[in-house]
Design an enzyme around this catalytic site. Structure first.
Site, PDB file in Angstrom:
ATOM      1  N   CYS A 116       0.820  -1.227   0.000  1.00 20.88           N
ATOM      2  CA  CYS A 116       0.000   0.000   0.000  1.00 20.88           C
ATOM      3  C   CYS A 116       0.849   1.270   0.000  1.00 20.88           C
ATOM      4  CB  CYS A 116      -0.942   0.013   1.191  1.00 20.88           C
ATOM      5  SG  CYS A 116      -1.992  -1.433   1.280  1.00 20.88           S
ATOM      6  N   HIS A 256      -3.525   7.298   2.818  1.00 22.30           N
ATOM      7  CA  HIS A 256      -3.897   5.972   2.316  1.00 22.30           C
ATOM      8  C   HIS A 256      -5.302   5.653   2.832  1.00 22.30           C
ATOM      9  CE1 HIS A 256      -3.961   1.897   1.167  1.00 22.30           C
ATOM     10  NE2 HIS A 256      -3.732   1.396   2.372  1.00 22.30           N
ATOM     11  N   ASN A 286     -10.099  -0.178   0.160  1.00 21.82           N
ATOM     12  CA  ASN A 286      -8.646  -0.065   0.151  1.00 21.82           C
ATOM     13  C   ASN A 286      -8.107  -0.626  -1.169  1.00 21.82           C
ATOM     14  OD1 ASN A 286      -5.903  -0.378   0.538  1.00 21.82           O
ATOM     15  ND2 ASN A 286      -6.085  -1.353   2.555  1.00 21.82           N
TER      16      ASN A 286
HETATM   17  O1  UT7 Z   1      -3.521  -1.189   3.668  1.00 18.35           O
HETATM   18  C1  UT7 Z   1      -3.231  -2.037   4.726  1.00 18.35           C
HETATM   19  C2  UT7 Z   1      -4.256  -3.105   4.761  1.00 18.35           C
HETATM   20  N1  UT7 Z   1      -4.901  -3.432   5.954  1.00 18.35           N
HETATM   21  C3  UT7 Z   1      -5.504  -2.608   6.818  1.00 18.35           C
HETATM   22  O2  UT7 Z   1      -5.457  -1.422   6.737  1.00 18.35           O
HETATM   23  C4  UT7 Z   1      -6.294  -3.250   7.903  1.00 18.35           C
HETATM   24  C5  UT7 Z   1      -6.241  -2.500   9.195  1.00 18.35           C
HETATM   25  N2  UT7 Z   1      -7.185  -3.084  10.129  1.00 18.35           N
HETATM   26  C6  UT7 Z   1      -8.494  -2.760  10.117  1.00 18.35           C
HETATM   27  O3  UT7 Z   1      -8.924  -1.951   9.326  1.00 18.35           O
HETATM   28  C7  UT7 Z   1      -9.390  -3.385  11.166  1.00 18.35           C
HETATM   29  O4  UT7 Z   1      -8.599  -4.101  12.072  1.00 18.35           O
HETATM   30  C8  UT7 Z   1     -10.459  -4.342  10.556  1.00 18.35           C
HETATM   31  C9  UT7 Z   1     -11.487  -3.511   9.814  1.00 18.35           C
HETATM   32  C10 UT7 Z   1      -9.804  -5.332   9.621  1.00 18.35           C
HETATM   33  C11 UT7 Z   1     -11.162  -5.099  11.671  1.00 18.35           C
HETATM   34  O5  UT7 Z   1     -11.701  -4.195  12.606  1.00 18.35           O
HETATM   35  P1  UT7 Z   1     -11.453  -4.426  14.167  1.00 18.35           P
HETATM   36  O6  UT7 Z   1     -12.220  -3.375  14.860  1.00 18.35           O
HETATM   37  O7  UT7 Z   1      -9.965  -4.453  14.375  1.00 18.35           O
HETATM   38  O8  UT7 Z   1     -12.124  -5.812  14.411  1.00 18.35           O
HETATM   39  P2  UT7 Z   1     -11.460  -7.190  14.916  1.00 18.35           P
HETATM   40  O9  UT7 Z   1     -10.480  -7.706  13.926  1.00 18.35           O
HETATM   41  O10 UT7 Z   1     -10.985  -6.973  16.297  1.00 18.35           O
HETATM   42  O11 UT7 Z   1     -12.725  -8.148  14.903  1.00 18.35           O
HETATM   43  C12 UT7 Z   1     -13.843  -7.899  15.721  1.00 18.35           C
HETATM   44  C13 UT7 Z   1     -14.886  -8.938  15.412  1.00 18.35           C
HETATM   45  C14 UT7 Z   1     -14.354 -10.371  15.329  1.00 18.35           C
HETATM   46  O12 UT7 Z   1     -15.326 -11.209  15.936  1.00 18.35           O
HETATM   47  P3  UT7 Z   1     -15.065 -11.809  17.397  1.00 18.35           P
HETATM   48  O13 UT7 Z   1     -13.801 -12.607  17.292  1.00 18.35           O
HETATM   49  O14 UT7 Z   1     -14.926 -10.604  18.289  1.00 18.35           O
HETATM   50  O15 UT7 Z   1     -16.300 -12.596  17.637  1.00 18.35           O
HETATM   51  C15 UT7 Z   1     -14.339 -10.664  13.854  1.00 18.35           C
HETATM   52  O16 UT7 Z   1     -14.521 -12.036  13.552  1.00 18.35           O
HETATM   53  O17 UT7 Z   1     -15.479  -8.671  14.141  1.00 18.35           O
HETATM   54  C16 UT7 Z   1     -15.525  -9.869  13.375  1.00 18.35           C
HETATM   55  N3  UT7 Z   1     -15.450  -9.546  11.955  1.00 18.35           N
HETATM   56  C17 UT7 Z   1     -16.549  -9.286  11.230  1.00 18.35           C
HETATM   57  N4  UT7 Z   1     -17.852  -9.274  11.529  1.00 18.35           N
HETATM   58  C18 UT7 Z   1     -18.729  -8.958  10.557  1.00 18.35           C
HETATM   59  C19 UT7 Z   1     -14.352  -9.414  11.175  1.00 18.35           C
HETATM   60  N5  UT7 Z   1     -14.732  -9.083   9.926  1.00 18.35           N
HETATM   61  C20 UT7 Z   1     -16.087  -8.992   9.937  1.00 18.35           C
HETATM   62  C21 UT7 Z   1     -17.035  -8.696   8.959  1.00 18.35           C
HETATM   63  N6  UT7 Z   1     -18.342  -8.680   9.309  1.00 18.35           N
HETATM   64  N7  UT7 Z   1     -16.693  -8.393   7.687  1.00 18.35           N
END
Ligand code: UT7
Length: 331
Positions: A116, A256, A286
């Site tokens: 990225c 970004h 993204n």
């Molecule tokens: O360019 C670089 C590329 N990557 C990034 O920029 C990613 C950076 N990270 C993020 O943007 C965030 O960490 C995410 C958007 C990927 C995730 O958000 P979060 O607030 O960090 O959530 P989390 O990973 O802590 O997950 C929370 C919950 C989990 O469930 P449990 O384990 O708490 O029951 C996930 O399984 O949300 C769940 N989850 C979803 N639920 C519904 C993860 N993806 C989804 C989804 N829909 N699409």
């Protein structure tokens, strides 16, 4: 041959494929909801390349517009750099495929991989050739067809990414104009946080790697999130410092476009009003290396950046990598 001189972005262009994938579409594919995606990421929809479109095709569309806005003919280009993690194929480079499509016979061409952060790395590399006097016109493109490496059954990743391409043409500038500073960083110890396991020399493609879905993006989202929040602010401040400026001098920020919460953290650190920040992740998600150049081109076309403005570009990505550029806008 080697003189030091200023470097300016003299034209921009971008392209996104036609097909729109909405959050509602994704609700039908994986266990997710429009509300979850919007509140956790800010993304409402993203674009997906058609079956006949590869990264070099997206590059071509963006490059033609950038060349047109710069008033530069393809034959004038000395160098083409394509920043991508989704090349058409491992080799030849997507930059070579683009060179042929454009008819830029004089141009040297190569791909650059910094995920990225690729476009900012591309700007840094491309601008050296102009600063030294070796080249006059360099095309830098950030382009991705991430839909080709996304697991459409993995809700952790498939809601985040989109396809697109953004390009800029670099040319010589007067001292004090154009790119004022560039700051780049990397930390390979975080490589495992965002990666694609198979398809390289470590794990060549095999029936087993396909069955294990190792040809798709793997990401530890919240670790990347924490890194991103820290590094966006740090990289911005370093680039400003190198330019002899402070955060009060920023007229416009093009970050970004990964997650609205990451952008908001950067805005808070830099104490900028939202009107001075370009945000299009709601429309495109993204797009990795394409995110910053597409946002920059849209901001320019919408008249949000004017000549004389101090513009900050900042990004982060797999590697881990990060980078920022401070530009005194001239185009
Ligand atoms: O360019 C670089 C590329 N990557 C990034 O920029 C990613 C950076 N990270 C993020 O943007 C965030 O960490 C995410 C958007 C990927 C995730 O958000 P979060 O607030 O960090 O959530 P989390 O990973 O802590 O997950 C929370 C919950 C989990 O469930 P449990 O384990 O708490 O029951 C996930 O399984 O949300 C769940 N989850 C979803 N639920 C519904 C993860 N993806 C989804 C989804 N829909 N699409």
């Amino acid at each position: 041959m080697f003189t030091q001189r200023g470097v300016s972005i003299i034209g921009t262009g971008s392209y996104v494929p036609e097909q729109v994938i909405t959050n509602q579409d994704l609700e039908k594919m994986v266990d997710t909801s429009d509300q979850w995606i919007i509140t956790r990421t800010g993304i409402k929809e993203r674009r997906r390349a058609a079956a006949h479109e590869a990264t070099s095709d997206l590059c071509y569309q963006a490059a033609v517009k950038a060349l047109d806005s710069a008033g530069v003919a393809p034959e004038e280009l000395d160098l083409i750099i394509v920043a991508t993690v989704t090349p058409d194929m491992l080799f030849p480079s997507t930059a070579c495929l683009l060179q042929e499509k454009l008819g830029a016979q004089k141009a040297a061409a190569f791909d650059l991989e910094a995920a990225c952060t690729g476009f900012i790395y591309g700007l840094a590399v491309g601008s050296q050739f102009i600063a030294t006097g070796m080249y006059e016109k360099v095309l830098v493109v950030g382009a991705e067809v991430l839909s080709s490496i996304v697991d459409w059954e993995d809700r952790n990743t498939c809601v985040l990414f989109g396809d697109g391409a953004g390009a800029c043409v670099l040319g010589p500038a007067k001292p004090g104009e154009g790119i004022l500073s560039l700051y780049l960083g990397a930390d390979g110890s975080g490589g495992h946080l965002l990666y694609l396991p198979a398809g390289g020399s470590r794990k060549p493609v095999a029936r087993e790697t396909v069955e294990n879905k190792e040809h798709y993006i793997k990401m530890c989202g919240n670790e990347v999130f924490k890194f991103a929040v820290r590094v966006m602010g740090e990289a911005s401040m370093k680039a400003l410092e190198q330019a002899g400026l402070s955060k009060e001098d920023i007229d416009f920020l093009v970050p970004h476009q990964a997650n609205i919460r990451i952008v908001d953290a950067a805005i808070k650190r830099l104490e900028l009003p939202r009107e001075q920040v370009y945000i299009n992740l709601d429309k495109y998600g993204n797009m990795s290396g394409a995110s910053i150049p597409v946002a920059l081109d849209e901001a320019v076309n919408e008249g949000k950046i004017s000549s004389g403005d101090t513009v900050l570009l900042v990004g982060f990505g797999a590697g881990l990598t990060w980078g920022a550029a401070v530009i005194r806008w001239t185009a």
